[in-house]
Design an enzyme around this catalytic site. Sequence first.
Site, PDB file in Angstrom:
ATOM      1  N   GLY A  15       0.457  -0.747  -0.305  1.00 39.42           N
ATOM      2  CA  GLY A  15       0.102  -0.111  -0.259  1.00 39.42           C
ATOM      3  C   GLY A  15       1.483   1.554   0.178  1.00 39.42           C
ATOM      4  O   GLY A  15       0.450   2.259   0.231  1.00 39.42           O
ATOM      5  N   THR A  16       2.441   1.293  -0.637  1.00 39.99           N
ATOM      6  CA  THR A  16       2.911   2.873  -0.890  1.00 39.99           C
ATOM      7  C   THR A  16       2.291   3.230  -1.484  1.00 39.99           C
ATOM      8  O   THR A  16       2.157   4.873  -1.610  1.00 39.99           O
ATOM      9  CB  THR A  16       4.126   2.384  -1.089  1.00 39.99           C
ATOM     10  OG1 THR A  16       4.173   1.665  -2.504  1.00 39.99           O
ATOM     11  CG2 THR A  16       5.184   1.389   0.073  1.00 39.99           C
ATOM     12  N   ASN A  17       1.454   2.857  -2.904  1.00 43.40           N
ATOM     13  CA  ASN A  17       0.514   4.237  -3.850  1.00 43.40           C
ATOM     14  C   ASN A  17      -0.811   4.326  -2.721  1.00 43.40           C
ATOM     15  O   ASN A  17      -0.895   5.450  -2.943  1.00 43.40           O
ATOM     16  CB  ASN A  17       0.576   3.424  -4.865  1.00 43.40           C
ATOM     17  CG  ASN A  17       1.958   3.166  -5.026  1.00 43.40           C
ATOM     18  OD1 ASN A  17       1.896   4.115  -6.346  1.00 43.40           O
ATOM     19  ND2 ASN A  17       2.128   2.259  -5.490  1.00 43.40           N
ATOM     20  N   MET A  94      -4.057  -6.879  -7.720  1.00 43.68           N
ATOM     21  CA  MET A  94      -3.487  -8.386  -8.356  1.00 43.68           C
ATOM     22  C   MET A  94      -4.345  -9.053  -8.723  1.00 43.68           C
ATOM     23  O   MET A  94      -4.497 -10.323  -8.924  1.00 43.68           O
ATOM     24  CB  MET A  94      -2.498  -8.785  -7.380  1.00 43.68           C
ATOM     25  CG  MET A  94      -1.403  -8.177  -6.784  1.00 43.68           C
ATOM     26  SD  MET A  94      -0.595  -7.384  -8.379  1.00 43.68           S
ATOM     27  CE  MET A  94       0.879  -5.861  -7.138  1.00 43.68           C
ATOM     28  N   ILE A  96      -7.213  -9.029 -12.009  1.00 46.33           N
ATOM     29  CA  ILE A  96      -7.690  -8.386 -13.640  1.00 46.33           C
ATOM     30  C   ILE A  96      -9.214  -8.831 -12.865  1.00 46.33           C
ATOM     31  O   ILE A  96      -9.481  -9.617 -12.591  1.00 46.33           O
ATOM     32  CB  ILE A  96      -6.998  -9.396 -14.365  1.00 46.33           C
ATOM     33  CG1 ILE A  96      -5.539  -9.745 -14.336  1.00 46.33           C
ATOM     34  CG2 ILE A  96      -7.592  -9.558 -15.973  1.00 46.33           C
ATOM     35  CD1 ILE A  96      -5.136 -10.481 -15.127  1.00 46.33           C
ATOM     36  N   LEU A  97     -10.116  -7.576 -13.361  1.00 49.97           N
ATOM     37  CA  LEU A  97     -11.554  -7.144 -13.958  1.00 49.97           C
ATOM     38  C   LEU A  97     -12.350  -7.804 -14.354  1.00 49.97           C
ATOM     39  O   LEU A  97     -11.058  -7.480 -16.090  1.00 49.97           O
ATOM     40  CB  LEU A  97     -11.707  -5.749 -13.298  1.00 49.97           C
ATOM     41  CG  LEU A  97     -11.522  -5.747 -11.636  1.00 49.97           C
ATOM     42  CD1 LEU A  97     -11.204  -3.944 -11.746  1.00 49.97           C
ATOM     43  CD2 LEU A  97     -11.599  -5.795 -10.541  1.00 49.97           C
ATOM     44  N   ASN A 111      -5.179   2.591 -12.773  1.00 51.74           N
ATOM     45  CA  ASN A 111      -4.397   1.864 -12.080  1.00 51.74           C
ATOM     46  C   ASN A 111      -3.438   2.714 -12.398  1.00 51.74           C
ATOM     47  O   ASN A 111      -2.799   2.928 -13.403  1.00 51.74           O
ATOM     48  CB  ASN A 111      -4.164   0.494 -13.721  1.00 51.74           C
ATOM     49  CG  ASN A 111      -3.518  -0.648 -12.859  1.00 51.74           C
ATOM     50  OD1 ASN A 111      -3.729  -0.324 -11.485  1.00 51.74           O
ATOM     51  ND2 ASN A 111      -3.269  -1.072 -13.901  1.00 51.74           N
ATOM     52  N   HIS A 113       0.791   1.283 -12.848  1.00 50.46           N
ATOM     53  CA  HIS A 113       1.513   0.635 -13.463  1.00 50.46           C
ATOM     54  C   HIS A 113       2.816   0.397 -13.804  1.00 50.46           C
ATOM     55  O   HIS A 113       3.766   1.812 -14.068  1.00 50.46           O
ATOM     56  CB  HIS A 113       0.747  -0.590 -15.021  1.00 50.46           C
ATOM     57  CG  HIS A 113       1.691  -1.160 -15.134  1.00 50.46           C
ATOM     58  ND1 HIS A 113       1.306  -2.972 -14.642  1.00 50.46           N
ATOM     59  CD2 HIS A 113       3.027  -1.133 -15.934  1.00 50.46           C
ATOM     60  CE1 HIS A 113       2.609  -3.890 -15.656  1.00 50.46           C
ATOM     61  NE2 HIS A 113       3.033  -3.145 -16.007  1.00 50.46           N
TER      62      HIS A 113
END
Length: 200
Positions: A15-17, A94, A96-97, A111, A113
């Site tokens: 969770g650093t982002n 992680m 994929i929707l 998102n 990346h």
Amino acid sequence: MLKQIPIAVLCSGGGTNLQAILDAEAAGKLPSGHVALVVSDNAGAFALERAKKAGVETAVFDKKSIPDRKQREEAILSFLQEKGIGLVVLAGFMTILSEKFTRAFAMRIINVHPSLIPSFCGPGFYGLKVHEAALARGVKVTGATVHYVNEVCDGGPIILQKAVAVEEGDTPEVLQKRVMREAEWQILPAAVELVCKKLL
Ligand code: GAR
């Protein structure tokens, strides 16, 4: 009329982002949005601790509570809709929707990346694997991308990108940290504000 877009951040790990977004909001750099919810598919994700520390509501939808992948995704989708979420941010999420999910929040999911898309992206390219592939190919420049999420994995319109130099002797871990610090943590909060402003 909404004054701020209610944001849900979806995370699977450290969770650093997420932290970069929370810090931006605390610093007044996210005037058009508000982190209302943090959702994880991993009960052990440190991102959940970061959310709790910031006083943000959390929810976990993991394999243990909902083993079926499709049902798990549907539960997340209904929950976000019930909560009136206006923007979904995938920050190290992680899973994929499916197209059902991405259509339900069309142009309302972004998102981050860890490469310069279209390099080193698509199914199988996530986390450290992206940096391993970049080093194996011998690129001298890599970076990060924030993009809209549609039914094509890592294929939606690009919002922001930032380049980062690859240095002699880099390991995947060292490169990952540099890409996070110099690119992801900068462009993700900036893109969140850009998109929220547009949505208002
Ligand atoms: C980040 O580097 C993010 O770009 C990457 O996972 C890491 C999560 O770190 N995401 C992907 O690879 C998605 N394809 P964080 O939990 O500390 O934010």
